[in-house]
Design an enzyme around this catalytic site. Structure first.
Site, short mmCIF file in Angstrom:
data_model
loop_
_atom_site.label_atom_id
_atom_site.label_comp_id
_atom_site.label_asym_id
_atom_site.label_seq_id
_atom_site.Cartn_x
_atom_site.Cartn_y
_atom_site.Cartn_z
N SER A 284 -36.84 8.50 -26.76
CA SER A 284 -36.20 8.48 -26.18
C SER A 284 -34.81 7.86 -26.42
O SER A 284 -34.82 7.62 -27.96
CB SER A 284 -36.85 7.64 -25.00
OG SER A 284 -35.55 6.80 -23.85
N TYR A 297 -40.49 -1.23 -22.72
CA TYR A 297 -40.44 0.46 -23.33
C TYR A 297 -40.11 0.83 -24.31
O TYR A 297 -40.29 1.40 -25.48
CB TYR A 297 -39.45 1.20 -21.73
CG TYR A 297 -39.50 2.65 -22.37
CD1 TYR A 297 -40.45 3.40 -21.68
CD2 TYR A 297 -38.04 2.97 -22.44
CE1 TYR A 297 -40.28 5.03 -21.49
CE2 TYR A 297 -38.01 5.01 -22.62
CZ TYR A 297 -39.34 5.14 -22.01
OH TYR A 297 -39.20 6.88 -22.31
N1 LIG Z 1 -37.35 11.54 -17.52
C1 LIG Z 1 -36.75 10.93 -18.45
O1 LIG Z 1 -35.36 9.89 -18.52
C2 LIG Z 1 -37.25 9.75 -20.10
C3 LIG Z 1 -35.83 9.86 -20.66
C4 LIG Z 1 -36.03 9.26 -22.06
C5 LIG Z 1 -37.94 9.46 -22.52
N2 LIG Z 1 -38.39 10.31 -21.66
C6 LIG Z 1 -39.99 10.01 -22.44
O2 LIG Z 1 -40.49 12.05 -21.98
C7 LIG Z 1 -42.30 11.81 -21.87
C8 LIG Z 1 -41.89 12.36 -20.18
O3 LIG Z 1 -41.71 11.35 -19.68
P1 LIG Z 1 -40.80 12.07 -17.33
O4 LIG Z 1 -40.56 11.29 -17.46
O5 LIG Z 1 -42.22 13.32 -17.55
O6 LIG Z 1 -42.11 10.99 -16.89
P2 LIG Z 1 -43.65 11.38 -15.68
O7 LIG Z 1 -43.35 12.79 -15.66
O8 LIG Z 1 -43.93 10.29 -15.80
O9 LIG Z 1 -44.51 12.38 -17.36
C9 LIG Z 1 -45.33 11.36 -17.81
C10 LIG Z 1 -47.08 12.37 -17.66
O10 LIG Z 1 -47.72 11.35 -19.13
C11 LIG Z 1 -48.67 11.29 -18.33
N3 LIG Z 1 -49.23 10.56 -18.62
C12 LIG Z 1 -49.14 8.79 -18.06
N4 LIG Z 1 -50.18 8.26 -18.93
C13 LIG Z 1 -50.86 9.03 -19.71
C14 LIG Z 1 -52.53 8.27 -20.22
N5 LIG Z 1 -52.62 7.47 -21.05
N6 LIG Z 1 -52.61 9.62 -21.16
C15 LIG Z 1 -51.91 11.17 -20.66
N7 LIG Z 1 -51.05 11.01 -19.69
C16 LIG Z 1 -50.60 10.19 -19.58
C17 LIG Z 1 -48.44 11.49 -16.16
O11 LIG Z 1 -49.51 11.60 -15.68
P3 LIG Z 1 -49.34 11.42 -14.28
O12 LIG Z 1 -48.64 11.75 -13.81
O13 LIG Z 1 -50.74 10.97 -13.68
O14 LIG Z 1 -49.43 8.95 -13.66
C18 LIG Z 1 -47.45 11.93 -16.49
O15 LIG Z 1 -47.88 13.23 -16.48
C19 LIG Z 1 -42.14 10.47 -21.51
O16 LIG Z 1 -43.07 9.97 -22.87
C20 LIG Z 1 -41.24 9.27 -21.42
O17 LIG Z 1 -40.35 8.34 -22.26
C21 LIG Z 1 -38.37 10.31 -20.60
#
Ligand SMILES: NC(=O)c1ccc[n+]([C@@H]2O[C@H](COP(=O)([O-])OP(=O)(O)OC[C@H]3O[C@@H](n4cnc5c(N)ncnc54)[C@H](OP(=O)(O)O)[C@@H]3O)[C@@H](O)[C@H]2O)c1
Length: 432
Positions: A284, A297
Site C-alpha cells: 500500500s 495497518y
Molecule cells: N482498497 C484500497 O484502497 C487499498 C489501498 C492499498 C492497498 N490495499 C490492499 O489491497 C489488498 C486487497 O484489499 P481490497 O482493497 O481489495 O479489500 P477487500 O475488498 O476487503 O479485499 C480483501 C480480501 O482479502 C480477504 N481476506 C481477509 N482476510 C483474509 C484471510 N485471513 N485469508 C484470506 N483472505 C482474506 C477478504 O475476504 P472477505 O471479503 O471474505 O473478508 C477480501 O476478499 C489488501 O492487501 C489491502 O491492504 C487496498
C-alpha cells in the site's frame, strides 16, 4: 538508460536550472556555467550559457531540450545530457566536481543523490506516475502458467482473478469464504472455466495454505517445472490512534497482512523457484509513508515492504522476481471499509478504551476522528485498472519493476515528499 528515463532526467535537470534563473544573477551565472560548461556539455558545447537562455525568452522544457539538441547536433536518445554526465549533481557539488570526464561517476555520489531530489520532486508534475508502463519483453506463453491470488472473495483479488484469467493464466483464486458460499466465490465459479479454480484459503491457517499448495501441485502438468506466480493480496484494515488501538487489533491485522503474506510465500516458494517465477505482494502507499490513526495497518504494510525487499535480494540469483504493488486510495472501489464496518470498529474501540484514555481525549474528539475516517472511506478512485495493470506487468514483463505505484497525483507526490525529503519538511507540510 532507457530513452524515456534519460529524457526525464534531462527534463528534470533543465527544470532545475530554470528554477535557479530567478535567483541572484551572480549565483545564476556561476551555477549555470557550472552545469553548461561542466560535464553536461563536456564535448564542445561551451558556447551555451545562461545568457542565451535569458535572451531567448521563455520556453517550455521540451522546447529547450530540442533547442539544445539542435545546438549540439545530437538526436533524442544520444544522451548528451545524461544524468551521470552532469545535471544537478555537478551544481550541488560546486565547480570542482562538475568537470568530471565523460562516463565517469562524479565524485561525491551523496551530493549527486541529494541534488537529484529537487528536480525529481518538482518535475513530478510533468509525468503520469501510472501511465508509463512499458514492456521490453513479455514472458511467453502465459497460457501454461499457473498463478495463485489470495483474497479473491472481493475487491482487487476478485477483479484480479477475472483479469488474469482473461489474460490466459491458469488462475487459482484463494477465497476466505469459499466454504461459506460468498457471493464473489459464486460469481467466479459461475465462469465455469477450467482455467479458473476457486480454493478455500485463509492465509492465517498453515493447514489451509498447505492444502492449497497440494491442490496446485497436483493440478500442474509437470510439478517439477513449478508454478509461475503468487499474488499476496489478502488483507484487512482498521484505524484508530495508537492509544485507541488494542494489542489484539494490532495482532489481528498483522496476522493477515504480514504473517499471512510470509506464511503463504514460504509455502509456495519451492514451486515458484522451480519455475523461476514471480512473487507479487500487494502492499500500500501506507507501506511507504505512515499516517495518523492508521498505525495497525501501516506497520503491517511496512513489514510487507521489508519482507519483499529481503526476498527480492535472496531470490535474485535464483531467477525469481519479486515486486511490490503499492496502491493509493481505492477505498470506494473495494470492500476494505464500509460505513457499517467503521461504525462497528468505532463502537468496539470506544467500549474497550481504558478509562484514562476515554477521559483524557473525550467523546467529542473521538467522534470527530470517526467522522474523518468516514469521509476518507467514501473517497478514492473507483477505477482499479491501474492496479490490475501493475500486477499483470509484474507477472508478465521480462523485467518487472520492483515497485508499482497505482495512485493519483496527490498521493504520488505526497509519497515522494514523505519518502525523499527530511522528516522535518514533510511534517511541516502534512502534519498539522
Ligand atoms: N482498497 C484500497 O484502497 C487499498 C489501498 C492499498 C492497498 N490495499 C490492499 O489491497 C489488498 C486487497 O484489499 P481490497 O482493497 O481489495 O479489500 P477487500 O475488498 O476487503 O479485499 C480483501 C480480501 O482479502 C480477504 N481476506 C481477509 N482476510 C483474509 C484471510 N485471513 N485469508 C484470506 N483472505 C482474506 C477478504 O475476504 P472477505 O471479503 O471474505 O473478508 C477480501 O476478499 C489488501 O492487501 C489491502 O491492504 C487496498
Amino acid at each position: 538508460m532507457a530513452d524515456s528515463n534519460r529524457e526525464e532526467s534531462v527534463l528534470g535537470a533543465l527544470q532545475w536550472k530554470q528554477l535557479h534563473v530567478s535567483e541572484t544573477r551572480t549565483q545564476q551565472t556561476t551555477r549555470a556555467t557550472c552545469v553548461l560548461n561542466g560535464s553536461h556539455f563536456s564535448e564542445g558545447a561551451r558556447g551555451l550559457s545562461i545568457q542565451d537562455e535569458c535572451r531567448g525568452g521563455p520556453r517550455t522544457l521540451r522546447q529547450e531540450l530540442e533547442r539544445r539538441r539542435g545546438a549540439l547536433g545530437v538526436s533524442a536518445g544520444d544522451g548528451a545530457l545524461s544524468k551521470q554526465e552532469g545535471g544537478p549533481a555537478s551544481v550541488a557539488e560546486g565547480l570542482s566536481s562538475c568537470f568530471c570526464p565523460r562516463n565517469k561517476v562524479c565524485p561525491g555520489t551523496h551530493g549527486f543523490l541529494f541534488s537529484c531530489r529537487r528536480p525529481l520532486l518538482l518535475g513530478s508534475t510533468f509525468f503520469i506516475p501510472t501511465g508509463r508502463r512499458t514492456y521490453a519483453g513479455a514472458v511467453e506463453p502465459v497460457g501454461s502458467k499457473a498463478v495463485l491470488v489470495t483474497g479473491c472473495d472481493s475487491g482487487f483479488g476478485f477483479s484480479l482473478a477475472k483479469h488474469l484469467h482473461s489474460k490466459g493464466f491458469l488462475v487459482f483464486a484463494g477465497c476466505l469464504m469459499k466454504d461459506k458460499g460468498h457471493d464473489g466465490v459464486k460469481e467466479l465459479d459461475s465462469l465455469n472455466s477450467d482455467r479458473l479454480r476457486t480454493v478455500q484459503l485463509n492465509v492465517c491457517s498453515s493447514e489451509e495454505v498447505e492444502k492449497v499448495v497440494e491442490i496446485v501441485r497436483s493440478s500442474l502438468k509437470d510439478p517439477e517445472k513449478g508454478m509461475w506466480g503468487l499474488v499476496n493480496n489478502a488483507g484487512i484494515s482498521t484505524f484508530g490512534e495508537v492509544e485507541f488501538t488494542s494489542m489484539d487489533t494490532y495482532k489481528e491485522v498483522a496476522e493477515v497482512n504480514l504473517w499471512g503474506t510470509v506464511r503463504t510465500t514460504k509455502s509456495f516458494l519451492p514451486l515458484i523457484r522451480r519455475a523461476k517465477g514471480r512473487v507479487v505482494n500487494i502492499s500500500s502507499m501506507l507501506g511507504r509513508m505512515a499516517n495518523p490513526a492508521r498505525s495497525p495497518y501501516c506497520i503491517t504494510k511496512f513489514g510487507v515492504e521489508a519482507f519483499s525487499d529481503c526476498l527480492r535480494y535472496e531470490m535474485h540469483s535464483l531467477g525469481v522476481k519479486v515486486s511490490v504493488v503499492e496502491p493509493g486510495n481505492f477505498i470506494v472501489a473495494t470492500s476494505l471499509y464500509s460505513p457499517e464496518s467503521i461504525q462497528a470498529i468505532a463502537k468496539k474501540m470506544w467500549d474497550e478504551l481504558p478509562e484514562v484514555v476515554r477521559k483524557d481525549y473525550g467523546k467529542k474528539y473521538f467522534d470527530e476522528k470517526i467522522a474523518k475516517m468516514e469521509t476518507y472511506c467514501s473517497s478514492g478512485s473507483t477505477d482499479t485498472s491501474s492496479v490490475m495493470d501493475a500486477v499483470t506487468h509484474a507477472l508478465t514483463a521480462t523485467t518487472p519493476y520492483t515497485r508499482y505505484h497505482p495512485m493519483d497525483y496527490y498521493w504520488w507526490l505526497r509519497m515522494q515528499i514523505m519518502t525523499h525529503l527530511p522528516g522535518a519538511i514533510s511534517d511541516m507540510i502534512y502534519i498539522r
